[in-house]
Motif scaffolding. Sequence first.
Motif, mmCIF file in Angstrom:
data_model
loop_
_atom_site.group_PDB
_atom_site.id
_atom_site.type_symbol
_atom_site.label_atom_id
_atom_site.label_comp_id
_atom_site.label_asym_id
_atom_site.label_seq_id
_atom_site.Cartn_x
_atom_site.Cartn_y
_atom_site.Cartn_z
ATOM 1 N N SER A 87 15.381 -19.924 -53.908
ATOM 2 C CA SER A 87 14.024 -19.484 -54.231
ATOM 3 C C SER A 87 13.676 -19.678 -55.701
ATOM 4 O O SER A 87 12.541 -19.409 -56.117
ATOM 5 N N ILE A 88 14.624 -20.164 -56.497
ATOM 6 C CA ILE A 88 14.412 -20.264 -57.942
ATOM 7 C C ILE A 88 13.255 -21.197 -58.319
ATOM 8 O O ILE A 88 12.501 -20.887 -59.254
ATOM 9 N N PRO A 89 13.054 -22.341 -57.663
ATOM 10 C CA PRO A 89 11.881 -23.155 -58.036
ATOM 11 C C PRO A 89 10.564 -22.397 -57.954
ATOM 12 O O PRO A 89 9.707 -22.532 -58.836
ATOM 13 N N LYS A 90 10.398 -21.571 -56.932
ATOM 14 C CA LYS A 90 9.187 -20.759 -56.810
ATOM 15 C C LYS A 90 9.142 -19.698 -57.911
ATOM 16 O O LYS A 90 8.075 -19.421 -58.493
ATOM 17 N N LEU A 91 10.292 -19.099 -58.197
ATOM 18 C CA LEU A 91 10.377 -18.119 -59.273
ATOM 19 C C LEU A 91 9.956 -18.749 -60.599
ATOM 20 O O LEU A 91 9.171 -18.167 -61.362
ATOM 21 N N TYR A 92 10.453 -19.947 -60.862
ATOM 22 C CA TYR A 92 10.109 -20.658 -62.095
ATOM 23 C C TYR A 92 8.606 -20.939 -62.157
ATOM 24 O O TYR A 92 7.968 -20.738 -63.196
ATOM 25 N N GLU A 93 8.052 -21.387 -61.056
ATOM 26 C CA GLU A 93 6.620 -21.695 -61.004
ATOM 27 C C GLU A 93 5.785 -20.457 -61.335
ATOM 28 O O GLU A 93 4.798 -20.527 -62.077
ATOM 29 N N THR A 94 6.192 -19.307 -60.785
ATOM 30 C CA THR A 94 5.461 -18.067 -61.037
ATOM 31 C C THR A 94 5.594 -17.634 -62.490
ATOM 32 O O THR A 94 4.614 -17.225 -63.124
ATOM 33 N N LEU A 95 6.791 -17.732 -63.034
ATOM 34 C CA LEU A 95 7.000 -17.365 -64.440
ATOM 35 C C LEU A 95 6.200 -18.264 -65.376
ATOM 36 O O LEU A 95 5.726 -17.817 -66.425
ATOM 37 N N GLN A 96 6.052 -19.517 -65.000
ATOM 38 C CA GLN A 96 5.240 -20.424 -65.823
ATOM 39 C C GLN A 96 3.785 -19.963 -65.874
ATOM 40 O O GLN A 96 3.111 -20.116 -66.887
ATOM 41 N N THR A 97 3.288 -19.382 -64.768
ATOM 42 C CA THR A 97 1.918 -18.860 -64.803
ATOM 43 C C THR A 97 1.820 -17.690 -65.776
ATOM 44 O O THR A 97 0.794 -17.542 -66.462
ATOM 45 N N ASP A 98 2.873 -16.870 -65.838
ATOM 46 C CA ASP A 98 2.870 -15.742 -66.770
ATOM 47 C C ASP A 98 2.859 -16.229 -68.214
ATOM 48 O O ASP A 98 2.127 -15.698 -69.061
ATOM 49 N N VAL A 99 3.664 -17.234 -68.504
ATOM 50 C CA VAL A 99 3.687 -17.808 -69.850
ATOM 51 C C VAL A 99 2.310 -18.365 -70.198
ATOM 52 O O VAL A 99 1.788 -18.156 -71.307
ATOM 53 N N SER A 100 1.704 -19.069 -69.255
ATOM 54 C CA SER A 100 0.377 -19.654 -69.479
ATOM 55 C C SER A 100 -0.659 -18.569 -69.761
ATOM 56 O O SER A 100 -1.529 -18.731 -70.625
ATOM 57 N N ALA A 101 -0.565 -17.455 -69.039
ATOM 58 C CA ALA A 101 -1.512 -16.362 -69.236
ATOM 59 C C ALA A 101 -1.378 -15.764 -70.625
ATOM 60 O O ALA A 101 -2.378 -15.452 -71.287
ATOM 61 N N MET A 102 -0.151 -15.597 -71.093
ATOM 62 C CA MET A 102 0.062 -15.033 -72.432
ATOM 63 C C MET A 102 -0.403 -15.993 -73.513
ATOM 64 O O MET A 102 -1.018 -15.587 -74.505
ATOM 65 N N LEU A 103 -0.118 -17.270 -73.325
ATOM 66 C CA LEU A 103 -0.520 -18.263 -74.312
ATOM 67 C C LEU A 103 -2.038 -18.388 -74.380
ATOM 68 O O LEU A 103 -2.625 -18.462 -75.468
ATOM 69 N N ALA A 104 -2.695 -18.364 -73.224
ATOM 70 C CA ALA A 104 -4.151 -18.505 -73.183
ATOM 71 C C ALA A 104 -4.867 -17.237 -73.624
ATOM 72 O O ALA A 104 -5.967 -17.296 -74.183
ATOM 73 N N GLY A 105 -4.239 -16.071 -73.381
ATOM 74 C CA GLY A 105 -4.928 -14.816 -73.626
ATOM 75 C C GLY A 105 -4.729 -14.210 -74.994
ATOM 76 O O GLY A 105 -5.508 -13.336 -75.403
ATOM 77 N N ASP A 106 -3.710 -14.646 -75.724
ATOM 78 C CA ASP A 106 -3.406 -14.032 -77.015
ATOM 79 C C ASP A 106 -3.718 -15.001 -78.150
ATOM 80 O O ASP A 106 -3.036 -16.022 -78.304
ATOM 81 N N PRO A 107 -4.716 -14.721 -78.975
ATOM 82 C CA PRO A 107 -5.039 -15.608 -80.090
ATOM 83 C C PRO A 107 -3.879 -15.775 -81.074
ATOM 84 O O PRO A 107 -3.824 -16.772 -81.805
ATOM 85 N N ALA A 108 -2.959 -14.804 -81.095
ATOM 86 C CA ALA A 108 -1.830 -14.880 -82.015
ATOM 87 C C ALA A 108 -0.695 -15.767 -81.499
ATOM 88 O O ALA A 108 0.241 -16.062 -82.244
ATOM 89 N N ALA A 109 -0.765 -16.180 -80.232
ATOM 90 C CA ALA A 109 0.297 -17.018 -79.653
ATOM 91 C C ALA A 109 0.053 -18.477 -80.030
ATOM 92 O O ALA A 109 -0.994 -19.040 -79.707
ATOM 93 N N ASN A 110 1.013 -19.080 -80.684
ATOM 94 C CA ASN A 110 0.861 -20.459 -81.154
ATOM 95 C C ASN A 110 1.320 -21.500 -80.145
ATOM 96 O O ASN A 110 0.764 -22.592 -80.081
ATOM 97 N N ASN A 111 2.349 -21.162 -79.348
ATOM 98 C CA ASN A 111 2.886 -22.130 -78.403
ATOM 99 C C ASN A 111 3.775 -21.415 -77.395
ATOM 100 O O ASN A 111 4.091 -20.221 -77.542
ATOM 101 N N GLU A 112 4.198 -22.156 -76.367
ATOM 102 C CA GLU A 112 5.052 -21.575 -75.329
ATOM 103 C C GLU A 112 6.389 -21.109 -75.900
ATOM 104 O O GLU A 112 6.935 -20.092 -75.460
ATOM 105 N N PHE A 113 6.933 -21.853 -76.844
ATOM 106 C CA PHE A 113 8.218 -21.478 -77.429
ATOM 107 C C PHE A 113 8.147 -20.058 -77.993
ATOM 108 O O PHE A 113 9.035 -19.236 -77.758
#
Length: 271
Positions: A87-113
Amino acid sequence: MDNSFYQYIFNKHQQTENVPPNSDIAKWAIKLISLLFPQYTNFSFAQEADVKVSFDKLEAELLSLLNATQACKECNNEEIAQTFISSIPKLYETLQTDVSAMLAGDPAANNEFEVIRTYPGFIAIAFYRIANGLLKLKTPLIPRILTEYAHSKTGIDIHPGAEIGDYLYIDHGTGIVIGETAIIGNHVKLYQGITLGALSVEKHMAGIKRHPTVEDYVVIYSGATILGGETIIGKNSIIGGNVWLTKSVPENSIVYHLSSVQVAEKSKSKF
């Protein structure tokens, strides 16, 4: 001390169920996160074949943890380990959405790293999603150990039984509490100090929905407390800071706390 106390403590040790140290269970989850997100580690692979070897090792380690946990003795541990790894590929896909949400929603976030390496919200969510996956496979004890480890490191307390959709954005996060039967939709944004809790806490309520439902595209600001299993926050709503809610609100609502704070002009001093 009396010898009877020594005997009592000895007997307690003999009766306690065997469980691997919490640190060992957490290390396994950290290895998984580091494998999925190289930003979280400085390790790199020499060749592609090594990736499969690493996943095989993670499966073997998970099986070993399950076998060493007394509460898992009656479980089909091989099936749990195999199903979870698959199930890890699905887990990874979901976590990537969380990273995207934080990057898009926080003006202080510079990049995924930066998000992956430094944001406590990412770590809390990653541990939760791993724990939730194991809990759905009816794994006892280990899911709760994982989320409580993340709680101790981040100050974010997410019960592994909560149901959380994609694109969860946790900003700052300290003091957030999400209860066992909470349901959170997609694209939800949570700030620090929020409680999604039970209206009353009694043992007979185990197995009953006690915690709120938060629908898609809801924003909840810091210090808000939302209680009760029948409480539903309608989609596209905004819940302001320090709001106390025990009843549902319809879609597209704005709920805010009226403050009585007043600002007066400071009296002039001759000094």
